[in-house]
Design a protein around this motif. Structure first.
Motif, PDB file in Angstrom:
ATOM      1  N   ILE A   1      38.792  24.269  26.909  1.00  0.00           N
ATOM      2  CA  ILE A   1      39.598  23.349  26.108  1.00  0.00           C
ATOM      3  C   ILE A   1      39.415  23.613  24.621  1.00  0.00           C
ATOM      4  O   ILE A   1      40.376  23.593  23.841  1.00  0.00           O
ATOM      5  CB  ILE A   1      39.234  21.895  26.469  1.00  0.00           C
ATOM      6  CG1 ILE A   1      39.656  21.580  27.910  1.00  0.00           C
ATOM      7  CG2 ILE A   1      39.864  20.909  25.511  1.00  0.00           C
ATOM      8  CD1 ILE A   1      39.150  20.250  28.420  1.00  0.00           C
ATOM      9  N   ALA A   2      38.148  23.882  24.199  1.00  0.00           N
ATOM     10  CA  ALA A   2      37.894  24.166  22.784  1.00  0.00           C
ATOM     11  C   ALA A   2      38.605  25.443  22.337  1.00  0.00           C
ATOM     12  O   ALA A   2      39.195  25.497  21.244  1.00  0.00           O
ATOM     13  CB  ALA A   2      36.390  24.281  22.546  1.00  0.00           C
ATOM     14  N   ASP A   3      38.572  26.493  23.166  1.00  0.00           N
ATOM     15  CA  ASP A   3      39.279  27.734  22.824  1.00  0.00           C
ATOM     16  C   ASP A   3      40.782  27.496  22.698  1.00  0.00           C
ATOM     17  O   ASP A   3      41.438  27.999  21.771  1.00  0.00           O
ATOM     18  CB  ASP A   3      39.000  28.799  23.878  1.00  0.00           C
ATOM     19  CG  ASP A   3      37.542  29.225  23.889  1.00  0.00           C
ATOM     20  OD1 ASP A   3      36.855  28.981  22.884  1.00  0.00           O
ATOM     21  OD2 ASP A   3      37.087  29.786  24.910  1.00  0.00           O
ATOM     22  N   ALA A   4      41.322  26.726  23.625  1.00  0.00           N
ATOM     23  CA  ALA A   4      42.762  26.449  23.562  1.00  0.00           C
ATOM     24  C   ALA A   4      43.120  25.656  22.313  1.00  0.00           C
ATOM     25  O   ALA A   4      44.133  25.927  21.645  1.00  0.00           O
ATOM     26  CB  ALA A   4      43.193  25.697  24.816  1.00  0.00           C
ATOM     27  N   LEU A   5      42.263  24.676  21.947  1.00  0.00           N
ATOM     28  CA  LEU A   5      42.522  23.893  20.737  1.00  0.00           C
ATOM     29  C   LEU A   5      42.442  24.750  19.484  1.00  0.00           C
ATOM     30  O   LEU A   5      43.270  24.616  18.555  1.00  0.00           O
ATOM     31  CB  LEU A   5      41.531  22.732  20.655  1.00  0.00           C
ATOM     32  CG  LEU A   5      41.737  21.596  21.677  1.00  0.00           C
ATOM     33  CD1 LEU A   5      40.605  20.588  21.567  1.00  0.00           C
ATOM     34  CD2 LEU A   5      43.066  20.913  21.450  1.00  0.00           C
ATOM     35  N   ASP A   6      41.451  25.664  19.421  1.00  0.00           N
ATOM     36  CA  ASP A   6      41.346  26.561  18.260  1.00  0.00           C
ATOM     37  C   ASP A   6      42.579  27.438  18.139  1.00  0.00           C
ATOM     38  O   ASP A   6      43.108  27.655  17.030  1.00  0.00           O
ATOM     39  CB  ASP A   6      40.092  27.427  18.385  1.00  0.00           C
ATOM     40  CG  ASP A   6      38.830  26.598  18.231  1.00  0.00           C
ATOM     41  OD1 ASP A   6      38.926  25.485  17.675  1.00  0.00           O
ATOM     42  OD2 ASP A   6      37.761  27.062  18.685  1.00  0.00           O
ATOM     43  N   GLU A   7      43.048  27.944  19.260  1.00  0.00           N
ATOM     44  CA  GLU A   7      44.244  28.784  19.219  1.00  0.00           C
ATOM     45  C   GLU A   7      45.463  27.990  18.751  1.00  0.00           C
ATOM     46  O   GLU A   7      46.277  28.476  17.950  1.00  0.00           O
ATOM     47  CB  GLU A   7      44.493  29.370  20.616  1.00  0.00           C
ATOM     48  CG  GLU A   7      45.634  30.374  20.666  1.00  0.00           C
ATOM     49  CD  GLU A   7      45.806  30.967  22.039  1.00  0.00           C
ATOM     50  OE1 GLU A   7      46.775  31.730  22.223  1.00  0.00           O
ATOM     51  OE2 GLU A   7      44.977  30.664  22.914  1.00  0.00           O
TER      52      GLU A   7
END
Length: 284
Positions: free
Chosen positions: A167-173
């Protein structure tokens, strides 16, 4: 005398089997299966009809009945006997749980001091060894349950951490893409196209530098010397250029060795036959 021992019987022509009213013995009983057995009284008892005491071990002709009740998979049997004084019916059943017999009707079991009062009343208290075994089994079951709970909790934590990282990776992207879009919208189309061209040029220059570095490494020896390329010149080849006119003989490149096969000149036939020619006298 011989007719008495024959196996075949004579049946008259007017014989009707349906007229026989007697029922075979194995088909008479329609209820529970009852058989006659010989047994001894399993415990001392007192008849409730006449008060007669029947001691343990007295022999009786009893009827044995298989009941529908079961203790786990062990069937429970019921026995019918008669009082020796008043011929009153006495029944008792097996007790596989306590490995004993239990008085049911017509008699009362005498008090036995070596038996527990709870067992005499029909209840059963486990022994010390059985208590220890039960507690040990319960403790082992609790430990196995705790281990299973810990493993399940650990797996759940790992799944949660993986889910949070994704979820954190998706939010950063998403944030990066939104910031890029906002910068593009604020600068205008021309500036955005210029930035894209600059990024493409930087990428192309970086790739060219990487290619040059790879080529330089390919044409370098292990000691760091540059590999030289030798150019072969054909015989009677190209004319020398202006730079080669005033060059010294020491600067010329040595001829490249050739490994082509060369044919030796054949010897004359005379020499092959061993004939020697006479020398002609000189005219001088």
């Amino acid at each position: 005398m011989s007719e008495r021992k024959v196996l075949s019987k004579y049946y008259p022509p007017d014989f009707d089997p349906s007229a026989i009213t007697r029922t075979p013995k194995h088909l008479r009983s329609t209820g529970p299966k009852v058989i006659t057995v010989r047994l001894m009284a399993p415990f001392s008892m007192k008849c409730t009809h006449c008060g007669e005491y029947i001691y343990r071990g007295r022999k009786f002709n009893a009827r044995k009945e298989t009941t529908e009740e079961k203790y786990f998979s062990i069937p429970i049997y019921r026995f019918y006997i008669r009082c020796t004084r008043c011929s009153g019916e006495i029944t008792f059943v097996t007790d596989p749980k306590n490995m004993d017999y239990r008085a049911e009707k017509g008699a009362k079991r005498n008090f036995e001091p070596w038996r527990d009062a709870s067992a005499a009343a029909g209840t059963y208290d486990e022994t010390e060894q059985e208590t220890l075994d039960r507690l040990e089994k319960e403790e082992m079951a609790e430990q196995e349950q705790l281990e299973r709970d810990k493993m399940a909790e650990l797996e759940e934590k790992m799944q949660d951490s993986k889910r949070e990282m994704a979820i954190a990776d998706a939010l950063d992207e998403i944030r990066t893409r939104n910031a890029r879009v906002e910068r593009t919208e604020g600068l205008g189309e021309d500036v955005a196209l210029g930035q894209v061209r600059d990024q493409v040029d930087e990428k192309r220059e970086r790739e060219e530098r990487e290619d040059e570095e790879a080529a330089r490494r390919a044409f370098m020896t292990e000691t760091g010397e540059k590999v030289k390329r030798l150019v072969e010149e054909e015989e009677g080849g190209q004319e020398a250029g202006p730079s080669s006119v005033g060059s010294k003989p020491t600067d010329a490149m040595p001829p490249t060795p050739s490994f082509a096969r060369t044919k030796k000149p054949k010897k004359p036939l005379v020499n092959g036959l061993g004939i020697k020619k006479k020398a002609k006298p000189s005219l001088v």
